[in-house]
Design an enzyme around this catalytic site. Structure first.
Site, PDB file in Angstrom:
ATOM      1  N   GLY A 224       0.591  -1.445  -0.349  1.00 53.39           N
ATOM      2  CA  GLY A 224      -0.101  -0.027   0.224  1.00 53.39           C
ATOM      3  C   GLY A 224       0.420   1.336   0.016  1.00 53.39           C
ATOM      4  O   GLY A 224       1.979   1.315  -0.441  1.00 53.39           O
ATOM      5  N   SER A 225       0.650   2.142   0.436  1.00 50.86           N
ATOM      6  CA  SER A 225       1.175   3.724   0.118  1.00 50.86           C
ATOM      7  C   SER A 225       2.144   3.633   1.294  1.00 50.86           C
ATOM      8  O   SER A 225       2.480   2.667   2.934  1.00 50.86           O
ATOM      9  CB  SER A 225      -0.273   4.459   0.309  1.00 50.86           C
ATOM     10  OG  SER A 225      -0.420   4.655   1.512  1.00 50.86           O
ATOM     11  N   THR A 226       2.913   4.456   1.253  1.00 54.18           N
ATOM     12  CA  THR A 226       4.009   4.814   2.451  1.00 54.18           C
ATOM     13  C   THR A 226       3.657   5.016   3.532  1.00 54.18           C
ATOM     14  O   THR A 226       4.274   4.794   4.613  1.00 54.18           O
ATOM     15  CB  THR A 226       5.554   5.103   1.744  1.00 54.18           C
ATOM     16  OG1 THR A 226       5.322   5.131   0.764  1.00 54.18           O
ATOM     17  CG2 THR A 226       6.441   5.197   2.226  1.00 54.18           C
ATOM     18  N   ALA A 227       2.824   6.388   3.723  1.00 55.38           N
ATOM     19  CA  ALA A 227       2.766   6.939   4.588  1.00 55.38           C
ATOM     20  C   ALA A 227       1.458   5.737   5.848  1.00 55.38           C
ATOM     21  O   ALA A 227       1.354   5.745   6.303  1.00 55.38           O
ATOM     22  CB  ALA A 227       1.116   7.436   4.512  1.00 55.38           C
TER      23      ALA A 227
ATOM     24  N   GLY B 135       2.241   2.400   5.466  1.00 55.86           N
ATOM     25  CA  GLY B 135       4.157   1.484   5.771  1.00 55.86           C
ATOM     26  C   GLY B 135       3.877   1.762   6.889  1.00 55.86           C
ATOM     27  O   GLY B 135       3.887   0.591   8.067  1.00 55.86           O
TER      28      GLY B 135
ATOM     29  N   GLU C 209       5.895  -3.347   0.959  1.00 57.23           N
ATOM     30  CA  GLU C 209       5.953  -2.859  -0.418  1.00 57.23           C
ATOM     31  C   GLU C 209       5.105  -1.403  -0.783  1.00 57.23           C
ATOM     32  O   GLU C 209       3.494  -1.695  -0.676  1.00 57.23           O
ATOM     33  CB  GLU C 209       5.564  -3.764  -1.437  1.00 57.23           C
ATOM     34  CG  GLU C 209       5.477  -5.436  -1.180  1.00 57.23           C
ATOM     35  CD  GLU C 209       7.065  -5.436  -2.485  1.00 57.23           C
ATOM     36  OE1 GLU C 209       7.041  -4.819  -2.667  1.00 57.23           O
ATOM     37  OE2 GLU C 209       7.657  -6.552  -1.898  1.00 57.23           O
TER      38      GLU C 209
ATOM     39  N   CYS D 198       2.146   0.768  -8.972  1.00 56.37           N
ATOM     40  CA  CYS D 198       2.569   0.805  -8.091  1.00 56.37           C
ATOM     41  C   CYS D 198       4.204   1.020  -8.752  1.00 56.37           C
ATOM     42  O   CYS D 198       5.066   2.379  -8.891  1.00 56.37           O
ATOM     43  CB  CYS D 198       3.367  -0.133  -6.891  1.00 56.37           C
ATOM     44  SG  CYS D 198       3.121  -1.972  -7.350  1.00 56.37           S
TER      45      CYS D 198
HETATM   46  P1  NDP Z   1      -3.491   2.298   1.239  1.00 56.84           P
HETATM   47  O1  NDP Z   1      -2.192   2.205   1.902  1.00 56.84           O
HETATM   48  O2  NDP Z   1      -4.229   3.192   1.644  1.00 56.84           O
HETATM   49  O3  NDP Z   1      -4.036   1.029   1.627  1.00 56.84           O
HETATM   50  C1  NDP Z   1      -3.296  -0.245   1.732  1.00 56.84           C
HETATM   51  C2  NDP Z   1      -4.192  -0.981   2.633  1.00 56.84           C
HETATM   52  O4  NDP Z   1      -4.038  -0.820   3.853  1.00 56.84           O
HETATM   53  C3  NDP Z   1      -5.617  -1.089   2.306  1.00 56.84           C
HETATM   54  O5  NDP Z   1      -5.874  -3.096   2.260  1.00 56.84           O
HETATM   55  C4  NDP Z   1      -5.992  -0.372   3.427  1.00 56.84           C
HETATM   56  O6  NDP Z   1      -7.237  -0.384   3.624  1.00 56.84           O
HETATM   57  C5  NDP Z   1      -4.987  -1.006   4.766  1.00 56.84           C
HETATM   58  N1  NDP Z   1      -5.031   0.019   5.863  1.00 56.84           N
HETATM   59  C6  NDP Z   1      -4.960   1.582   5.911  1.00 56.84           C
HETATM   60  N2  NDP Z   1      -5.135   2.066   6.944  1.00 56.84           N
HETATM   61  C7  NDP Z   1      -4.493   0.932   8.083  1.00 56.84           C
HETATM   62  C8  NDP Z   1      -4.021   0.834   9.106  1.00 56.84           C
HETATM   63  N3  NDP Z   1      -3.833   1.745  10.051  1.00 56.84           N
HETATM   64  N4  NDP Z   1      -3.146  -0.653   9.543  1.00 56.84           N
HETATM   65  C9  NDP Z   1      -2.638  -0.993   8.526  1.00 56.84           C
HETATM   66  N5  NDP Z   1      -3.800  -1.519   7.956  1.00 56.84           N
HETATM   67  C10 NDP Z   1      -4.267  -0.329   6.827  1.00 56.84           C
HETATM   68  O7  NDP Z   1      -3.132   2.659   0.044  1.00 56.84           O
HETATM   69  P2  NDP Z   1      -3.825   2.267  -1.373  1.00 56.84           P
HETATM   70  O8  NDP Z   1      -5.033   1.231  -1.008  1.00 56.84           O
HETATM   71  O9  NDP Z   1      -4.495   3.397  -1.120  1.00 56.84           O
HETATM   72  O10 NDP Z   1      -2.711   1.931  -2.510  1.00 56.84           O
HETATM   73  C11 NDP Z   1      -2.040   2.528  -3.628  1.00 56.84           C
HETATM   74  C12 NDP Z   1      -0.758   2.351  -2.504  1.00 56.84           C
HETATM   75  O11 NDP Z   1      -0.383   0.713  -3.116  1.00 56.84           O
HETATM   76  C13 NDP Z   1      -0.202   3.527  -3.705  1.00 56.84           C
HETATM   77  O12 NDP Z   1       0.484   3.807  -3.106  1.00 56.84           O
HETATM   78  C14 NDP Z   1       1.028   1.930  -4.453  1.00 56.84           C
HETATM   79  O13 NDP Z   1       2.190   2.623  -5.601  1.00 56.84           O
HETATM   80  C15 NDP Z   1       0.935   1.120  -3.460  1.00 56.84           C
HETATM   81  N6  NDP Z   1       1.188  -0.264  -4.097  1.00 56.84           N
HETATM   82  C16 NDP Z   1       2.634  -0.699  -4.363  1.00 56.84           C
HETATM   83  C17 NDP Z   1       2.968  -2.072  -4.491  1.00 56.84           C
HETATM   84  C18 NDP Z   1       3.800  -2.349  -4.496  1.00 56.84           C
HETATM   85  O14 NDP Z   1       4.557  -3.530  -4.677  1.00 56.84           O
HETATM   86  N7  NDP Z   1       5.395  -2.000  -3.990  1.00 56.84           N
HETATM   87  C19 NDP Z   1       1.768  -1.998  -4.971  1.00 56.84           C
HETATM   88  C20 NDP Z   1       0.898  -2.374  -6.089  1.00 56.84           C
HETATM   89  C21 NDP Z   1       0.355  -0.695  -5.135  1.00 56.84           C
HETATM   90  P3  NDP Z   1      -8.266   0.514   3.705  1.00 56.84           P
HETATM   91  O15 NDP Z   1      -8.384   0.237   1.737  1.00 56.84           O
HETATM   92  O16 NDP Z   1     -10.025   0.159   3.802  1.00 56.84           O
HETATM   93  O17 NDP Z   1      -8.414   1.757   4.007  1.00 56.84           O
END
Ligand code: NDP
Length: 511
Positions: free
Chosen positions: A229-232, A234, A251, A285
């Site tokens: 997911g996003s760096t923030a 993460g 990731e 990503c």
């Molecule tokens: P987010 O960081 O918003 O969310 C990722 C996951 O984390 C979601 O399932 C989300 O749930 C969950 N989440 C949110 N808050 C928390 C928390 N406090 N603790 C634990 N889990 C939490 O990312 P996005 O879904 O918007 O995905 C896009 C991002 O992912 C982009 O930055 C992209 O570059 C990156 N990405 C990286 C890849 C890689 O392999 N390096 C591959 C694909 C994407 P919820 O959706 O319910 O908020």
């Protein structure tokens, strides 16, 4: 807050029970509700982890061959239902059906690779004991950690989490998966199909919900947490996991560049940049966000990519090659980046600020984008490209490496591809192609810097979900007694002689 039902998720396709707190998954192209799912609270997550721990007793005791058998059957089930799954993915993410199918096809290949290679990569291997410990037989093997938590994003709701799920399962772990709140249906579908294959044993469970459900998974006592997911987010995941010393793989995002050398095939480079930047509405990503082109071919490249972009459009109809922006809040981010670039002097050769609509963003190509504008420094995650000229390949590499991310990238060059690729500070680079490494299951996938750490895919990906177990077995009594209080002066002298013989000379690797 989960309200009434004591333990509703792990979720199944039959839908939530009465009185359970729920959330809706929407079609981003139309806003229509495509599914209703329970919000798993901390107790529900804990229960899923407990079930997974029980299932792990059975799953981890299977041989590599037996696990492979189950996983390969699962792979076949997914393959046979690819159209059903692609339709679900289209309705939750908005992506064109063909793109959804491509994503699933790549994921299927990873399941097969992980199943077939786990034994070779993780099984016991002899290690040379060296001269000092010549009386020992030494070996190493890689054991499953137990229960792995996987948190996934919405942009590639099958391919991305599968990079963790398949490899963790093949290594002998069970998995609790929290999909993005935008793609819960796809997550439930994955768990249901595997459960069907293994006779109902919860080897893979899906817990649906919003951010707090993911947070609950981080502190649930899983043995490793694989986050994409996003760096923030993460950073939050890592902080939450630190509480219980739970190891993590992160990731995260990227800001990949595609570098075009003066000798590159410009038509192919433009085609790749366009697809790398615009496919999946730029929500990739490892998508191309920046393009650095040798100044000698910059104008020719810009006319080529502008020409190729003609006719490419975003829309909700079947003919549109670009779908909607899946996450509504991202539209403002994209608009902000495009506007910032234009305000600071960039030229929009395709699209521009007006191309950013409410749900759809039309292809936008900006040139001469200042290096300190957000269109260069931040992840845009939209169908946009920032194309800038560079003096030479050294400048292209310097600018590419100047950012905080280090996920992937591409180089187009006839002669210097390998040389330039090696200088890019990122986990993956493709030469004369884009994103091709992601389709090679034997290669590791992951980044450096703000793109995170740890690797999925390939042998490294299998090892991520294990711990190394080293074993030495005495084959015969040692000629020198070293690890005992019975050690004598003769033993110590013997050791000194051996070490001097082995390491006292001036020889180096070169002789
Ligand atoms: P987010 O960081 O918003 O969310 C990722 C996951 O984390 C979601 O399932 C989300 O749930 C969950 N989440 C949110 N808050 C928390 C928390 N406090 N603790 C634990 N889990 C939490 O990312 P996005 O879904 O918007 O995905 C896009 C991002 O992912 C982009 O930055 C992209 O570059 C990156 N990405 C990286 C890849 C890689 O392999 N390096 C591959 C694909 C994407 P919820 O959706 O319910 O908020």
């Amino acid at each position: 807050m989960s309200t009434t039902h004591p333990n509703p998720p792990a979720t199944s396709a039959s839908g939530p029970a009465d009185g359970v707190e729920t959330f809706e998954s929407l079609d981003p192209a139309t806003g229509d509700v495509v599914g209703v799912h329970p919000v798993a609270g901390p107790e529900d997550v804990a229960l899923a982890v407990e079930r997974a721990r029980e299932a792990a007793v059975w799953w981890s005791a299977l041989s590599f061959e037996e696990r492979a058998e189950h996983l390969l059957t699962w792979r076949s089930v997914i393959t046979r239902r690819i159209a059903q799954r692609a339709a679900l993915s289209r309705s939750e993410t908005g992506k064109p059906t063909a793109d959804a199918q491509l994503e699933i096809a790549l994921a299927i290949d990873h399941v097969a690779w992980a199943a077939k290679h786990a034994k070779k990569v993780l099984g016991p291997k002899r290690v040379s004991p060296g001269l000092v410990m010549a009386n020992q037989a030494a070996s190493v093997e890689y054991k499953p950690l137990g229960v792995v938590g996987v948190i996934g994003p919405w942009n590639y709701p099958v391919f991305t989490p599968m990079g963790s799920i398949a490899y963790a399962l093949a290594a002998g772990n069970t998995v609790v998966f929290k999909p993005s709140e935008y793609t819960p249906g796809v997550g439930v579908w994955l768990a249901d199909t595997l459960t069907e294959v293994v006779g109902g044993i919860p080897v893979l469970q899906t817990v649906t919900g919003l951010g707090p459900t993911g947070a609950a998974l981080c502190t649930s006592g899983v043995d490793k947490l694989a986050f994409t997911g996003s760096t923030a987010t993460g950073k939050k995941v890592m902080a939450a996991c630190a509480e219980r010393l739970t190891p993590v793989i992160i990731e995260a995002g990227g800001k990949d560049s595609l570098i075009v050398d003066e000798d590159a095939d410009l038509a192919k480079a433009a085609e790749a940049a366009l697809w790398g930047g615009m496919a999946n509405a730029g929500q990739t990503c490892i998508g191309t966000e920046r393009v650095y082109v040798h100044e000698k071919v910059f104008d020719a490249f810009v006319s080529e990519i502008t020409e190729q972009a003609r006719g490419l459009r975003a829309g909700g109809d079947d003919a549109a090659k670009i779908g909607p922006i899946t996450m509504p809040s991202q539209v403002d981010v994209i608009r902000g980046h495009v506007q910032d670039a234009v305000d600071r002097g960039a030229t929009a050769v395709v699209g521009g600020p007006d191309a950013v609509g409410e749900r759809f963003v039309q292809p936008t190509i900006l040139t001469h984008v200042p290096e300190d504008s957000t269109a260069i420094t931040e992840e845009t995650f939209g169908p946009t490209l920032a194309v800038n000229p560079v003096r030479d390949m050294d400048e292209a590499v310097r600018l590419t490496n100047a950012g905080k991310y280090g996920l992937a990238g591409a180089v187009f060059s006839r002669k210097r591809g390998m040389e330039v690729a090696r200088q890019i500070r990122s986990g993956m680079t493709s030469i004369n192609g884009v994103i091709t490494f992601a389709g090679v299951p034997g290669l590791p996938f992951g980044g450096v810097g703000d793109s995170g750490f740890g690797r999925i895919h390939g042998p490294d990906g299998l090892k991520e979900f294990t711990y190394a177990k080293a074993i030495t077995r005495q084959r015969f009594s040692p000629p020198l007694t070293l690890t005992s209080f019975a050690r004598t002066a003769k033993d110590e002298k013997g050791l000194a002689t051996i070490v001097t013989l082995l390491h006292g000379g001036k020889k180096t690797l070169r002789g």
